[in-house]
Design an enzyme around this catalytic site. Structure first.
Site, PDB file in Angstrom:
ATOM      1  CB  CYS A   2     -36.884  21.986 109.583  1.00  0.00           C
ATOM      2  SG  CYS A   2     -35.932  23.309 110.366  1.00  0.00           S
ATOM      3  N   GLY A 372     -35.038  11.984 128.640  1.00  0.00           N
ATOM      4  CA  GLY A 372     -34.033  11.074 129.181  1.00  0.00           C
ATOM      5  C   GLY A 372     -33.953   9.750 128.459  1.00  0.00           C
TER       6      GLY A 372
END
Length: 639
Positions: A2, A372
């Protein structure tokens, strides 16, 4: 995932009302398009606004801002707590909570209420930024996760504390003109990003990774760190009996991280570049998933940069639900114009362009995407580490006579001439630029300053460019500790983890993902994995090949031949763009009249850089790009 913004005006300097809070939250609608909430305590002078991207418990039970059941705490929370189910079980053992839903926010605020903020932060596994109001003590807390995945800005302006997930939240309601910090601007020009706690404005700061800041009713500030790399470095290092034991522990920790990070009540996937890091993450995701994992790769029509075919082969082998987006230069050039809408603070890493576009593509299919990132910092995977060590060995071993001879050679053979010679003799049109870079490193007697200059410098004398600026070298937290490191490899890794990782890589991932209303998660940066990597004996980080430990896990799931190949990487062809496709755009932003009127850069130096770059005499693409990113940001701000 958010965004939030709010303020604390204990002396009534500002009248706290809904309209003001709404205005603070207007710039971050992309961070949370699903829901909006406001909480006010006008008498205490406190207000929170929250924009929600619904991930866990998408019902109204996850609505924020949220109060604890006892009414003591009010929270605005951005991020995810991956072990919230375990925290919830601990709470249920203590008392009956009367849960409204199953959101991690509800668990977090109740855990704070029951056990205190310190224990909650020590227990929580996740990425987060938190604003917490304590109604009993009339105190405000601002908190950031351990490594800085989620942003949080704050500033005390004319007797009121303002804070928000983006600097634009504060900018939108600032009671006075915010003054640009010229030392921060120097950092941006030198390295392409601004290191916490600084921001582009003098009166606005960033909460540091792992930091808790408390403001009392008089706006007196106190600060502490609930987690730090310093503490981890000072712990006793574990011992391992075999290679197999180390590999097994790493795989167990990564699987544990993925168990929490794959939780979502919305569609989830992962970026897949075809490199070791993202392939390892996806391989274990697929192992633990009952259905094909959605994977996303970006390809380039220019074969010089394209590695999508490698990612495709890995996806086929693992059986993922794979998606590709092929880009040409026109796609990337269009994205340039949207940068100020995505980065409310100027940012210069040009790899944000493909990151932004692959995030945009992924958002068409999922709401959460893993990546990653972090493996190179944790396990010493950057190729520049070896280049730096090699350069240090050569340059630091030179005699003063040799150094003097090289400097004299440069005076006899100007950089432009060397570039022309390099193009003809060794197919290197920027031989002179590389020679000049090497000469700039000769003066360093300490390895840490040598590495910072090797890594961060786009131009030798930043003070000549930025009027009343500094040299642009950012402060490094725990410098004394780093200088006592066990090896030069560790020095470089720690510098990156304290500066480049949070302020460049994680900033890029957060803004590019959230700019598309996409939640980005980074399983390799679970703090338990970081603690494991910091404590790992050096031989496991320098063994045989880079990121040896990750490769051993990956090879269990992906054939060696799909991984072991020369990695091309991707670098935006800035130099050519600035001479051709982006020339008109750049010239308008670098016009001498504008530069002089604004008063931040030396018009004559900028004009020289631009002329030399266009003529091919020098390659100033990196420093010019950083300047242009500031100019474009400034143009939007003033427009």
């Amino acid at each position: 995932m958010c965004g939030f913004a709010g303020l604390f005006s204990p002396n009534g300097t500002v009248s706290v009302n809904r309209k003001l809070i709404e205005k603070m939250n207007e710039p971050i609608i992309r961070r949370g398009p699903d829901d909006f909430g406001v909480w006010l305590d006008s008498e205490a002078g406190v207000g929170f606004g929250h924009r929600r991207l619904s991930i866990i418990d998408t019902s109204n039970a996850g609505h924020q801002p949220m109060a604890s059941k006892d009414g003591r705490y009010q929270i605005a929370f951005n991020g995810e707590i991956y072990n919230f189910n375990e925290m919830r079980k601990s709470l249920d053992k203590e008392k009956s909570i009367g849960w409204l839903g199953h959101s991690d926010t509800e668990v977090l605020v109740e855990y704070i209420s029951q056990f205190g903020l310190d224990k909650a932060l020590d227990t929580a596994v996740g990425m987060f930024a938190i604003a917490l109001w304590d109604t009993e003590e009339q105190e405000m807390y601002l908190v950031r996760d351990r490594v800085g995945e989620k942003p949080l800005y704050f500033g005390v302006l004319e007797g009121t504390l303002y804070f928000g997930s983006e600097i634009s939240c504060i900018e939108n309601v600032s009671p006075a003109e915010l003054v640009i910090d010229r030392n921060s601007l120097s950092q941006l020009v030198r390295q392409g990003y601004i290191c916490a706690p600084s921001s582009i404005y003098q009166s606005v700061s960033k909460v540091m990774p792992g930091e808790v800041i408390r403001f009392d009713s008089g706006l007196e500030k106190s600060s502490d760190f609930y987690w730090s790399i310093r503490n981890e470095l000072e712990k006793e290092k574990p011992t391992y009996q075999s290679d197999e034991e180390v590999v097994a522990e790493f795989e167990c920790l990564l699987s544990q991280s993925l168990e929490g990070q794959m939780l979502a009540d919305v569609p989830l996937g992962s970026f897949l570049s075809g490199g070791v890091d993202s392939s390892t993450v996806v391989a274990l995701m697929q192992k633990h998933s009952k259905s094909p994992v959605r994977t996303f790769s970006i390809g380039f029509t220019n074969p010089k940069y394209d590695e999508a075919k490698f990612a495709r082969k890995i996806a086929e082998h693992l059986g993922t639900d794979h998606h590709e987006l092929y880009l040409n230069e026109e796609d990337l050039l269009k994205a340039v114009k949207d940068i100020p809408n995505v980065f409310s603070e100027p940012f210069g890493d040009s790899s944000l362009l493909p990151t932004y576009l692959v995030s945009k593509m992924a958002r068409e299919h999922v709401t959460v995407c893993l990546s990653g990132d972090g493996g190179d910092e944790l396990f010493w995977g950057y190729s520049r580490y070896q280049r730096t060590l090699s350069a240090w060995k050569r340059l630091s071993g030179m005699s003063s006579i040799t150094k003097c001879a090289l400097e004299n050679a440069q005076r006899c053979l100007p950089i432009g001439v060397l570039n022309k010679l390099g193009k003809v003799t060794v197919d290197d049109p920027f031989l002179g630029d590389r020679f000049d870079k090497a000469l700039s490193l000769l003066s360093h007697s300490e390895f840490i300053t040598f590495y910072r200059d090797f890594l961060m410098s786009s131009y030798r004398n930043i003070g000549d460019i930025v009027i009343d600026g500094s040299d642009g070298l950012s402060m490094i937290p725990d410098l004394e500790l780093i200088e006592k490191s066990r090896s030069k490899n560790e020095v470089m890794s720690l510098v990156d983890m304290l500066t480049y990782l949070p302020d460049d890589i994680l900033c890029k991932v957060d803004r590019c993902a959230m700019g598309n209303s996409l939640e980005g998660r980074i399983p390799l940066l679970d703090h338990r994995l970081i603690e494991f990597a910091i404590g790992l004996p050096e031989q496991f980080k320098t063994k045989e090949s880079s990121k040896w430990i990750m490769r051993q896990v990956l090879y269990k799931y992906v054939p060696v031949e799909l991984i072991e190949r020369p990695k091309k990487g991707f670098s935006v062809p800035l130099g050519e763009w600035l001479k051709n496709e982006l020339k008109g755009w750049a010239e308008s932003l670098l016009s001498p009249a504008s530069i002089e009127r604004q008063g931040y850069f030396s018009p004559s130096v900028i004009a020289k850089l631009w002329e030399e770059h266009l003529s091919g005499k020098r390659n100033w693409s990196n420093v010019l790009w950083n300047i242009l990113m500031f100019q474009q940001w400034l143009d939007k701000r003033q427009g």
